[in-house]
Design a protein around this motif. Structure first.
Motif, mmCIF file in Angstrom:
data_model
loop_
_atom_site.group_PDB
_atom_site.id
_atom_site.type_symbol
_atom_site.label_atom_id
_atom_site.label_comp_id
_atom_site.label_asym_id
_atom_site.label_seq_id
_atom_site.Cartn_x
_atom_site.Cartn_y
_atom_site.Cartn_z
ATOM 1 N N PHE A 160 -2.281 -19.804 4.557
ATOM 2 C CA PHE A 160 -1.566 -18.537 4.427
ATOM 3 C C PHE A 160 -0.675 -18.284 5.635
ATOM 4 O O PHE A 160 -0.971 -18.731 6.757
ATOM 5 N N LEU A 161 0.406 -17.524 5.380
ATOM 6 C CA LEU A 161 1.279 -17.042 6.436
ATOM 7 C C LEU A 161 1.129 -15.524 6.496
ATOM 8 O O LEU A 161 1.498 -14.823 5.542
ATOM 9 N N PRO A 162 0.581 -14.971 7.588
ATOM 10 C CA PRO A 162 0.381 -13.518 7.672
ATOM 11 C C PRO A 162 1.707 -12.772 7.802
ATOM 12 O O PRO A 162 2.687 -13.301 8.336
ATOM 13 N N PHE A 163 1.731 -11.546 7.309
ATOM 14 C CA PHE A 163 2.856 -10.662 7.579
ATOM 15 C C PHE A 163 2.929 -10.444 9.096
ATOM 16 O O PHE A 163 1.909 -10.401 9.786
ATOM 17 N N SER A 164 4.143 -10.270 9.605
ATOM 18 C CA SER A 164 4.348 -10.111 11.040
ATOM 19 C C SER A 164 5.773 -9.617 11.258
ATOM 20 O O SER A 164 6.540 -9.468 10.286
ATOM 21 N N PRO A 165 6.174 -9.361 12.503
ATOM 22 C CA PRO A 165 7.582 -9.013 12.739
ATOM 23 C C PRO A 165 8.547 -10.115 12.306
ATOM 24 O O PRO A 165 9.727 -9.848 12.084
ATOM 25 N N HIS A 166 8.041 -11.338 12.163
ATOM 26 C CA HIS A 166 8.863 -12.447 11.686
ATOM 27 C C HIS A 166 8.831 -12.575 10.162
ATOM 28 O O HIS A 166 9.587 -13.343 9.579
ATOM 29 N N LEU A 167 7.927 -11.843 9.536
ATOM 30 C CA LEU A 167 7.814 -11.797 8.072
ATOM 31 C C LEU A 167 7.399 -10.371 7.724
ATOM 32 O O LEU A 167 6.247 -10.091 7.422
ATOM 33 N N GLU A 168 8.367 -9.476 7.773
ATOM 34 C CA GLU A 168 8.094 -8.047 7.663
ATOM 35 C C GLU A 168 8.384 -7.540 6.248
ATOM 36 O O GLU A 168 9.507 -7.654 5.762
ATOM 37 N N LEU A 169 7.359 -6.990 5.607
ATOM 38 C CA LEU A 169 7.519 -6.464 4.253
ATOM 39 C C LEU A 169 8.375 -5.198 4.284
ATOM 40 O O LEU A 169 8.071 -4.243 4.998
ATOM 41 N N LYS A 170 9.448 -5.202 3.485
ATOM 42 C CA LYS A 170 10.383 -4.077 3.473
ATOM 43 C C LYS A 170 10.326 -3.277 2.170
ATOM 44 O O LYS A 170 10.518 -2.066 2.182
ATOM 45 N N SER A 171 10.110 -3.960 1.047
ATOM 46 C CA SER A 171 10.043 -3.225 -0.216
ATOM 47 C C SER A 171 9.230 -3.989 -1.239
ATOM 48 O O SER A 171 9.058 -5.208 -1.145
ATOM 49 N N VAL A 172 8.724 -3.228 -2.208
ATOM 50 C CA VAL A 172 7.968 -3.777 -3.338
ATOM 51 C C VAL A 172 8.711 -3.373 -4.599
ATOM 52 O O VAL A 172 8.903 -2.181 -4.866
#
Length: 220
Positions: A160-172
């Motif tokens: 898995f790749l965790p959410f982070s500032p390098h993978l930031e969730l913006k919208s669903v």
């Protein structure tokens, strides 16, 4: 840059809840030509290239995303026939590689190589992000990631790749045919609910594309 990951409803909500994306193994990708698209005349060379793919499959994974979420085929093929979810992420361009779409399979001559032995690391990197242009509608970008710290789930190891500032969730973005409710998305987001935009999509009235449904009351 903004990129989109399409998932079915179950795995979309799970990804949000667990704050991570599953990394795919190369051999799980849905295109048989992945990583072995080089046109080779000798059988021994073709077998060797497959061995290279198996080697890479053992230590490197991939997450595929799209440049936009509005293409109908993306919802059909990767969004569980419009019943799934698209997750919008911010990431840095240096973290991803843009797919190169080609009309013909490259040859050794394309890479200015006389034999397979001349194919080096840079050639392989290009080959690993090269696809037939029939896939061009995907507008794909790829994360190439080391397979580290695997987690056994149902007798199979996953990465898995965790959410982070390098993978930031913006919208669903919830698909037009999805049964996912606003409450389910809010529950999955938890403390992120205030910073992540959520909305339902619909088919556009004038064009062949999927757009935001401005009638918020239609999404319960």
């Amino acid at each position: 840059m903004r990129l989109y990951r399409f998932l079915n409803a179950e795995y979309g909500l799970l990804a949000i809840r667990e704050r991570r994306l599953r990394i795919s193994r190369i051999n799980e990708l849905n295109d048989e030509f992945e990583f072995i698209g080089l046109a080779l005349k000798r059988k021994a060379d073709r077998l060797e290239l497959r061995r290279v793919r198996e080697h890479v499959n053992g230590h490197t994974g991939i997450i595929c995303m799209s440049k936009r979420w509005s293409h109908p085929l993306m919802w059909s093929h990767y969004g569980a026939s419009y019943t799934g979810i698209a997750l919008e992420f911010f990431t840095f361009p240096t973290r991803v590689r843009e797919v190169e779409y080609v009309t013909k399979r490259p040859t050794l001559q394309t890479f200015e190589c006389r034999s397979l032995e001349d194919v080096g690391e840079e050639h392989l990197k290009r080959l690993f992000r090269m696809k037939f242009d029939a896939w061009q509608y995907e507008e794909e970008y790829r994360f190439f990631l080391p397979l580290e710290n695997g987690e056994e789930i149902k007798r199979k190891v996953h990465y898995f790749l965790p959410f982070s500032p390098h993978l930031e969730l913006k919208s669903v973005i919830v698909g037009p045919r999805s049964g996912v409710t606003r409450a389910q998305v809010a529950e999955a987001l938890g403390g992120m609910a205030g910073s992540v935009e959520t909305y339902r999509a619909r088919a556009d009235f004038d064009d062949f594309k999927v757009v935001k449904n401005m009638q918020e009351s239609m999404w319960k």
